[in-house]
Design a protein around this motif. Structure first.
Motif, PDB file in Angstrom:
ATOM      1  N   GLY A  68     -15.938  16.572 -19.593  1.00  0.00           N
ATOM      2  CA  GLY A  68     -16.850  14.722 -19.013  1.00  0.00           C
ATOM      3  C   GLY A  68     -17.034  14.061 -19.831  1.00  0.00           C
ATOM      4  O   GLY A  68     -16.273  14.215 -21.477  1.00  0.00           O
ATOM      5  N   ILE A  96     -21.041  17.369 -18.098  1.00  0.00           N
ATOM      6  CA  ILE A  96     -21.052  17.069 -16.820  1.00  0.00           C
ATOM      7  C   ILE A  96     -20.267  17.142 -16.103  1.00  0.00           C
ATOM      8  O   ILE A  96     -19.592  18.228 -15.728  1.00  0.00           O
ATOM      9  N   SER A  98     -20.088  18.799 -11.203  1.00  0.00           N
ATOM     10  CA  SER A  98     -20.215  17.484 -10.264  1.00  0.00           C
ATOM     11  C   SER A  98     -21.767  17.510  -9.143  1.00  0.00           C
ATOM     12  O   SER A  98     -22.083  18.713  -8.298  1.00  0.00           O
ATOM     13  N   SER A 233     -29.332  14.957 -13.152  1.00  0.00           N
ATOM     14  CA  SER A 233     -28.407  14.034 -12.515  1.00  0.00           C
ATOM     15  C   SER A 233     -28.734  12.908 -11.926  1.00  0.00           C
ATOM     16  O   SER A 233     -29.330  12.496 -12.049  1.00  0.00           O
ATOM     17  N   TRP A 243     -22.496  10.190  -5.191  1.00  0.00           N
ATOM     18  CA  TRP A 243     -21.808  10.429  -6.157  1.00  0.00           C
ATOM     19  C   TRP A 243     -21.060  11.769  -6.628  1.00  0.00           C
ATOM     20  O   TRP A 243     -20.698  11.948  -7.419  1.00  0.00           O
ATOM     21  N   LYS A 244     -22.144  12.209  -6.773  1.00  0.00           N
ATOM     22  CA  LYS A 244     -22.167  13.851  -7.184  1.00  0.00           C
ATOM     23  C   LYS A 244     -21.673  14.256  -8.326  1.00  0.00           C
ATOM     24  O   LYS A 244     -20.831  14.718  -8.896  1.00  0.00           O
ATOM     25  N   VAL A 245     -22.257  12.685  -9.073  1.00  0.00           N
ATOM     26  CA  VAL A 245     -22.852  12.970 -10.950  1.00  0.00           C
ATOM     27  C   VAL A 245     -23.702  13.955 -11.635  1.00  0.00           C
ATOM     28  O   VAL A 245     -24.893  13.164 -11.476  1.00  0.00           O
ATOM     29  N   TYR A 247     -25.519  17.152 -14.215  1.00  0.00           N
ATOM     30  CA  TYR A 247     -24.557  17.229 -16.381  1.00  0.00           C
ATOM     31  C   TYR A 247     -26.007  18.635 -16.002  1.00  0.00           C
ATOM     32  O   TYR A 247     -27.164  18.568 -15.055  1.00  0.00           O
ATOM     33  N   VAL A 269     -15.018  15.727 -13.254  1.00  0.00           N
ATOM     34  CA  VAL A 269     -16.018  15.413 -12.191  1.00  0.00           C
ATOM     35  C   VAL A 269     -15.048  13.868 -12.821  1.00  0.00           C
ATOM     36  O   VAL A 269     -14.152  12.966 -14.234  1.00  0.00           O
ATOM     37  N   GLN A 274     -18.244   8.122 -13.822  1.00  0.00           N
ATOM     38  CA  GLN A 274     -18.475   8.918 -15.423  1.00  0.00           C
ATOM     39  C   GLN A 274     -18.340   7.558 -16.550  1.00  0.00           C
ATOM     40  O   GLN A 274     -19.855   7.654 -17.187  1.00  0.00           O
TER      41      GLN A 274
END
Ligand code: PMP
Ligand code: GLN
Length: 387
Positions: A68, A96, A98, A233, A243-245, A247, A269, A274
């Motif tokens: 990440g 980080i 997805s 998330s 965004w699907k980010v 951790y 990701v 990020q």
């Protein structure tokens, strides 16, 4: 096209398309208001959008580091320290992912070997059990009491065997909206320590919590943190589920193994997002204001449906309101959820979808992460339903 090989032996023979996808499709087909799948109707902050644009224009468009973007890992470390006084080292203890979905999947894969048992509280978010089964593990269920009032730790204790490897918790809880207390976390800590269990703590709704309750993170109890994979998330926190980010926070030795799987699953990701989140995260008000925002929506929705005859379950956090319709109908919750979508114009999720075995507590889950006028229109339609 006819297949040219022998039949695939399914790894997930019991799994079909998720209930969220099915109900969203039904809502679309019947032009119903979608209070089913949990996602915000409103957009994220324009400032956050500008930051994404800024970093794309600055050329942050190639692979991010496998673990990440460092600025984001540092930002997460700082926010978690401010809330819990536990320090996660950005270099070795924060990854980080997805979305939280990947964090959960990889955490489960990291600890579960064939034949291991994993304790799961039901109703459960839908991704846990397939992830356990894909790794050859065996889910062992503890059913929450139907009023969602307490966790019966004696029952949890009774489910632990010598094969138990891990326990998955989720607070604030999807689908019930239950928030775990400090006493729950302490009992979990005791149980996990006594039986040498890994803990996977799903805290994606950590900033959506009502009625002056407080989120107690697994990170806030040092001995618990030392055996936990904490999954979070930004999807819920910044209204960016697409965004699907997400951790995963975990002690160094756990993170080393976690990253071995993460690197071959996604490698890294999406980079500019990020950077954008890292900058937006610097202002705590961007996430600390979320509880009041959603509490108002919960109250608007509940006030508007209060005369229908539903029994409103406590919604202490998350963006879900569960209602029991036991005084109105005998119908199975799946049948009712479909009928309400097709005839009533409002889609919800039947609670039975969150259980491994067939159940019918006659409860529906409504998502109130919608504009106030959408909530009022949905309530108006629900008030017109003939039972
Ligand atoms: N855990 C829970 C309890 C959730 O509700 C969700 C998504 N709605 C997730 C995990 C997955 O989060 P993400 O979208 O970041 O993958
Ligand atoms: N977490 C969302 C919910 O509970 C759905 C996410 C998904 O569709 N996978 O509704």
């Amino acid at each position: 096209m006819p297949s040219a090989t022998s039949a695939i032996q399914s790894k997930l023979p019991k799994v079909g398309t998720t209930i969220f996808t099915r109900m969203s499709k039904l809502a679309e087909d019947y032009k119903a208001i979608n209070l089913a799948q949990g996602f915000p109707e409103f957009d994220c902050s324009p400032d956050l959008q500008k930051l994404v644009d800024k970093y794309i224009r600055r050329g942050k468009n190639q692979y991010a580091p496998m673990a990440g973007v460092m600025a984001l890992r540092e930002g997460i470390s700082q926010k978690v320290f401010a809330a819990t006084k536990t320090e996660y080292h950005p270099e070795t203890e924060i990854t980080i992912t997805s979305g939280a979905t990947e964090a959960l999947y990889v955490a489960i894969s990291t600890v579960v070997n064939p034949g291991d048992e994993v304790i799961v509280f039901e109703p459960a978010y839908d991704s846990y059990v397939p992830a356990i089964e894909m790794n050859g593990g065996i889910p062992v269920f503890v059913t929450l009491d139907p009023q969602y009032e307490y966790i019966d730790w004696e029952i949890v204790n009774s489910k632990v065997t010598e094969k138990t490897k891990a326990i998955i918790i989720n607070t604030p809880h999807n689908p019930t909206g239950k928030v775990w207390t400090e006493s729950d976390l302490k009992q979990l800590d005791f149980l996990a320590e006594k039986n040498s269990l890994f803990v996977i703590s799903d805290e994606v709704y950590e900033y959506i919590i009502f009625d002056d309750l407080r989120h107690v993170s697994a990170a806030s109890i040092p001995s618990l943190a030392s055996r936990t994979f904490l999954c979070g998330s930004f999807g819920k926190t910044f209204h960016v589920t697409g965004w699907k980010v997400g951790y995963c926070l975990a002690p160094k030795e756990f993170t080393t193994e976690f990253r071995k799987i993460h690197q071959f699953m996604v490698f890294s990701v999406i980079t500019p997002f990020q950077f954008a989140i890292a900058e937006f995260l610097k202002e705590p008000d961007h996430y600390l204001s979320l509880s009041a925002f959603y509490e108002s929506k919960r109250n608007i929705f509940n006030e508007a449906i209060k005369d229908i005859g539903f029994v409103l379950k406590p919604s202490e956090g998350s963006f879900f309101q569960n209602v029991s319709y036991k005084n109105l109908s005998e119908e199975h919750d799946l049948v009712l959820a479909e009928r309400l979508t097709k005839e009533g114009g409002v889609a919800s999720i039947p609670l039975s979808a969150f259980y491994g075995e067939e159940t019918n507590f006659r409860v529906l889950r409504f998502c109130f992460a919608k504009n106030d006028d959408t909530l009022l229109r949905a309530a108006e339609l629900l008030n017109k339903v003939v039972w």
